[in-house]
Design an enzyme around this catalytic site. Sequence first.
Site, mmCIF file in Angstrom:
data_model
loop_
_atom_site.group_PDB
_atom_site.id
_atom_site.type_symbol
_atom_site.label_atom_id
_atom_site.label_comp_id
_atom_site.label_asym_id
_atom_site.label_seq_id
_atom_site.Cartn_x
_atom_site.Cartn_y
_atom_site.Cartn_z
ATOM 1 N N SER A 16 3.590 -2.392 10.300
ATOM 2 C CA SER A 16 5.041 -2.393 10.538
ATOM 3 C C SER A 16 5.725 -3.711 10.173
ATOM 4 O O SER A 16 6.657 -4.134 10.866
ATOM 5 C CB SER A 16 5.338 -2.000 11.993
ATOM 6 O OG SER A 16 4.922 -0.662 12.229
ATOM 7 N N ASN A 18 0.865 -1.184 0.000
ATOM 8 C CA ASN A 18 0.000 0.000 0.000
ATOM 9 C C ASN A 18 0.897 1.228 0.000
ATOM 10 O O ASN A 18 1.525 1.541 1.011
ATOM 11 C CB ASN A 18 -0.887 -0.031 1.253
ATOM 12 C CG ASN A 18 -1.697 1.242 1.413
ATOM 13 O OD1 ASN A 18 -1.813 2.045 0.486
ATOM 14 N ND2 ASN A 18 -2.256 1.434 2.605
ATOM 15 N N GLY A 21 2.641 2.009 10.699
ATOM 16 C CA GLY A 21 3.608 3.103 10.566
ATOM 17 C C GLY A 21 4.318 3.469 11.855
ATOM 18 O O GLY A 21 4.968 4.516 11.922
ATOM 19 N N HIS A 75 -9.398 0.755 4.745
ATOM 20 C CA HIS A 75 -8.136 0.988 5.465
ATOM 21 C C HIS A 75 -8.419 1.924 6.643
ATOM 22 O O HIS A 75 -9.244 2.836 6.534
ATOM 23 C CB HIS A 75 -7.102 1.592 4.521
ATOM 24 C CG HIS A 75 -5.727 1.607 5.109
ATOM 25 N ND1 HIS A 75 -5.333 2.543 6.039
ATOM 26 C CD2 HIS A 75 -4.670 0.785 4.936
ATOM 27 C CE1 HIS A 75 -4.088 2.299 6.397
ATOM 28 N NE2 HIS A 75 -3.653 1.232 5.745
ATOM 29 N N LYS A 85 -0.034 4.250 -0.233
ATOM 30 C CA LYS A 85 -0.712 5.421 0.356
ATOM 31 C C LYS A 85 -0.513 6.642 -0.558
ATOM 32 O O LYS A 85 -0.503 6.483 -1.772
ATOM 33 C CB LYS A 85 -0.200 5.689 1.776
ATOM 34 C CG LYS A 85 -0.172 4.433 2.631
ATOM 35 C CD LYS A 85 0.071 4.733 4.066
ATOM 36 C CE LYS A 85 0.283 3.434 4.819
ATOM 37 N NZ LYS A 85 0.184 3.590 6.249
ATOM 38 N N GLU A 87 -6.898 4.355 7.767
ATOM 39 C CA GLU A 87 -6.698 5.783 7.488
ATOM 40 C C GLU A 87 -7.923 6.368 6.787
ATOM 41 O O GLU A 87 -8.285 7.524 7.014
ATOM 42 C CB GLU A 87 -5.411 5.978 6.665
ATOM 43 C CG GLU A 87 -4.179 5.743 7.534
ATOM 44 C CD GLU A 87 -2.928 5.317 6.797
ATOM 45 O OE1 GLU A 87 -2.885 5.408 5.555
ATOM 46 O OE2 GLU A 87 -1.982 4.865 7.474
ATOM 47 N N GLU A 98 -5.188 -5.357 10.503
ATOM 48 C CA GLU A 98 -4.180 -4.317 10.721
ATOM 49 C C GLU A 98 -4.479 -3.558 12.011
ATOM 50 O O GLU A 98 -5.340 -2.656 12.014
ATOM 51 C CB GLU A 98 -4.204 -3.316 9.561
ATOM 52 C CG GLU A 98 -3.896 -3.919 8.216
ATOM 53 C CD GLU A 98 -3.329 -2.863 7.278
ATOM 54 O OE1 GLU A 98 -2.213 -3.056 6.817
ATOM 55 O OE2 GLU A 98 -3.996 -1.848 7.053
HETATM 56 C C1 PEP Z 1 -0.599 0.003 5.982
HETATM 57 O O1 PEP Z 1 -0.639 1.178 5.676
HETATM 58 O O2 PEP Z 1 -1.517 -0.742 5.633
HETATM 59 C C2 PEP Z 1 0.549 -0.470 6.749
HETATM 60 C C3 PEP Z 1 0.512 -1.672 7.216
HETATM 61 O O3 PEP Z 1 1.591 0.416 6.908
HETATM 62 P P1 PEP Z 1 3.044 0.070 7.536
HETATM 63 O O4 PEP Z 1 3.512 -1.237 6.928
HETATM 64 O O5 PEP Z 1 3.903 1.215 7.133
HETATM 65 O O6 PEP Z 1 2.859 -0.057 9.006
#
Ligand code: PEP
Length: 248
Positions: free
Chosen positions: A208, A9, A169, A93, A11, A95, A163
């Site tokens: 992460s 992703n 992040g 997601h 973003k 976000e 997630e």
């Molecule tokens: C995500 O945005 O779905 C995500 C898992 O980000 P990150 O791997 O940077 O934590």
Amino acid sequence: MRRTLAAGNWKMNGTPEMLADLATLTGGASDNAPQIIICPPAPLLTRAADATENGPVEIGGQDCHTNAKGAHTGDVAATMLKNAGASAVIVGHSERRADHAETNAQVRAKAEAAYAADLTAIICIGESEEERLGPDCLDIIAAQLDGSTPDGATADNTVIAYEPIWAIGTGRVPTMEQIIETHDMLRTKLTARFGDTGAQMRILYGGSVKPTNAAEIFKAENVDGALVGGASLKASDFQPIIDALAAS
Ligand code: PEP
């Protein structure tokens, strides 16, 4: 047997220059080769599809509207993603749930729009830190799964991405016990609701994931891959994660 999946992703990141790097990703030659899907921002989709045309990398969207067309300035319909070369779309997601107040019902409708456009819906769910620390964490995640997943979900048209919001992040990752417990619960719920196709539906872990922790996370029986943010931006970070999945 469930085919593993490494989904990236991007973003609101990405330049045309990054697409050549993306085209170098490989799943390897073994029967175990993971599926690879990269989800760049919408304006880069066609270029990304062109750049990866002859390789194993598939392209996905990061969101779609519930409607097929109409007066929705700034939004993108699932069929538009399909026409741009996408095979999948991320919906729900955290976000988007936070920035656009998306509800489970809206996420479910977006997944249905994805099915109608012949796209795989990658449905995201996951708890806040406060919820993780409370007594009802698994019930909260189960309710999100239930509310965000359409009745028409199958192993072919749906991937679930667990997630934890607090892990996205941040460099923080749940313990392996927490990952195993959560993914096992999700598998039980999917199988109870959808039968055999629920047993075959892929469940990704996201939050992460890095080259340094991927192999450990992929040991869990019901972790079928990862949804990766930051570490999907460069092939030198994402390829070791794909390789860990191939070796799992
Ligand atoms: C995500 O945005 O779905 C995500 C898992 O980000 P990150 O791997 O940077 O934590």
